[in-house]
Design an enzyme around this catalytic site. Structure first.
Site, PDB file in Angstrom:
ATOM      1  N   SER A 189      40.373   9.924  37.045  1.00 49.22           N
ATOM      2  CA  SER A 189      41.325   9.944  38.154  1.00 49.22           C
ATOM      3  C   SER A 189      42.756   9.892  37.616  1.00 49.22           C
ATOM      4  O   SER A 189      43.174  10.795  36.889  1.00 49.22           O
ATOM      5  CB  SER A 189      41.010   8.789  39.119  1.00 49.22           C
ATOM      6  N   ASP A 240      33.517  14.292  46.221  1.00 49.27           N
ATOM      7  CA  ASP A 240      34.673  13.683  45.569  1.00 49.27           C
ATOM      8  C   ASP A 240      35.955  13.880  46.371  1.00 49.27           C
ATOM      9  O   ASP A 240      36.176  14.944  46.964  1.00 49.27           O
ATOM     10  CB  ASP A 240      34.844  14.353  44.200  1.00 49.27           C
ATOM     11  N   HIS A 293      33.538  10.140  43.779  1.00 52.38           N
ATOM     12  CA  HIS A 293      34.594   9.978  42.776  1.00 52.38           C
ATOM     13  C   HIS A 293      34.130   9.231  41.520  1.00 52.38           C
ATOM     14  O   HIS A 293      34.900   9.092  40.577  1.00 52.38           O
ATOM     15  CB  HIS A 293      35.765   9.219  43.423  1.00 52.38           C
TER      16      HIS A 293
END
Length: 306
Positions: free
Chosen positions: A116, A256, A283
């Protein structure tokens, strides 16, 4: 935990001096065994290493050392709640990463996995073409925050109407710590951040630590994944991605918040890249489809060991 040869895997923790502060790190495995060591940069900005802890399992698969660290302001590293948004910059975290690589003695040969926000940091690191970087993994990451926000808002619009109304009401009122707002936010998180219910302890631990000190997250991102009002809201690296000159792996989940539109610039603009989509994940494939995710990363790194 045992390595692929059946022997116990060594683990050590330490702190690297970074100016007047300290960066906590943990090394799982042997940095000197010839395998390309893998550094894990956690997300947020403002998370901790806990929720990406499972990547240490790669050591058991192929013997390579895996390094976790808590970025400045988070987890076991120095906390600086008195620092304002102007302090928390990409430049700061790039300098911290460089310092850690030098401290560990691996700056001449390493791989980097950024999850991320960690992938945003990893991209900023890679476009500088450091000589020691041999491979990079963008895990559930992005190349443009405006695209991320647009897609987050699209996903948010698919939430139940009453949930959307609660979110909007509290955002307009500025009551972002209200229990009703947090409960409504969790509906989004269970769809697009981690679909396991209940969340694994290491994921819960990161969110609890962020709640205890949200300085970095609030400064750079904002109150939630879909209400991005921090200093990174206009960030992009799309035009610089062709500068990345090492093999890259992009991973993401079918559900996601890093949607295909979010990951598309990474896949289309990095010269040497491959993309793997995890069909049952959002995610966090590293916990939602742990075994497959770790094997995918390990197999990619084996190709880069030479």
């Amino acid at each position: 935990m045992q390595g692929p040869d059946g022997t116990d895997i060594p683990t050590r923790e330490g702190k690297a001096a970074f100016g007047a502060w300290q960066t906590w790190y943990r090394v799982t495995g042997d940095l000197t065994n010839g395998k390309l060591p893998l550094v894990i940069a956690h997300g947020g900005p403002g998370c901790t290493h806990d929720y990406v802890d499972s990547f240490k399992g790669i050591t058991a698969l192929d013997g390579r050392a895996v390094i976790h660290y808590d970025q400045l302001g988070n987890g076991n590293s120095t906390h600086l709640p008195e620092k304002g948004p102007a302090f928390w910059t990409v430049k700061l975290f790039l300098a911290e990463l460089d310092n850690l690589l030098a401290h560990l003695g691996i700056a001449d040969r390493y791989a980097l996995l950024g999850q991320s926000w960690g992938g945003m940091l990893g991209g900023e690191h890679a476009v500088r073409r450091p000589k020691g970087l041999k491979a990079i993994i963008f895990a559930n990451s992005l190349a443009s925050m405006p695209t991320w926000v647009a897609e987050a808002n699209r996903l948010r619009a698919e939430l139940p109407p009453e949930v959307q109304d609660t979110l909007l009401r509290h955002e307009r009122a500025g009551t972002l710590s209200d229990p009703d707002y947090l409960a409504a936010s969790r509906v989004f998180y269970l769809r697009h951040v981690c679909r396991l219910d209940p969340w694994p302890p290491e994921v819960t631990r990161t969110f609890a630590l962020m709640e205890r000190d949200s300085t970095v997250y609030n400064a750079m991102n904002g109150p939630t994944e879909f209400h991005v009002i921090g200093t990174m809201k206009d960030w992009t690296i799309e035009d610089r991605l062709p500068l990345i000159n090492v093999p890259a792996l992009v991973i993401s989940g079918k559900y996601d918040e890093a949607t295909p539109l979010v990951t598309k610039p990474l896949v289309e603009n990095i010269p040497d890249v491959r993309w793997v989509l995890f069909e049952h994940s959002s995610h966090m494939p590293h916990v939602e489809e742990k075994d497959l995710c770790l094997a995918t990363v390990s197999d990619f790194l084996k190709l880069c060991d030479g």
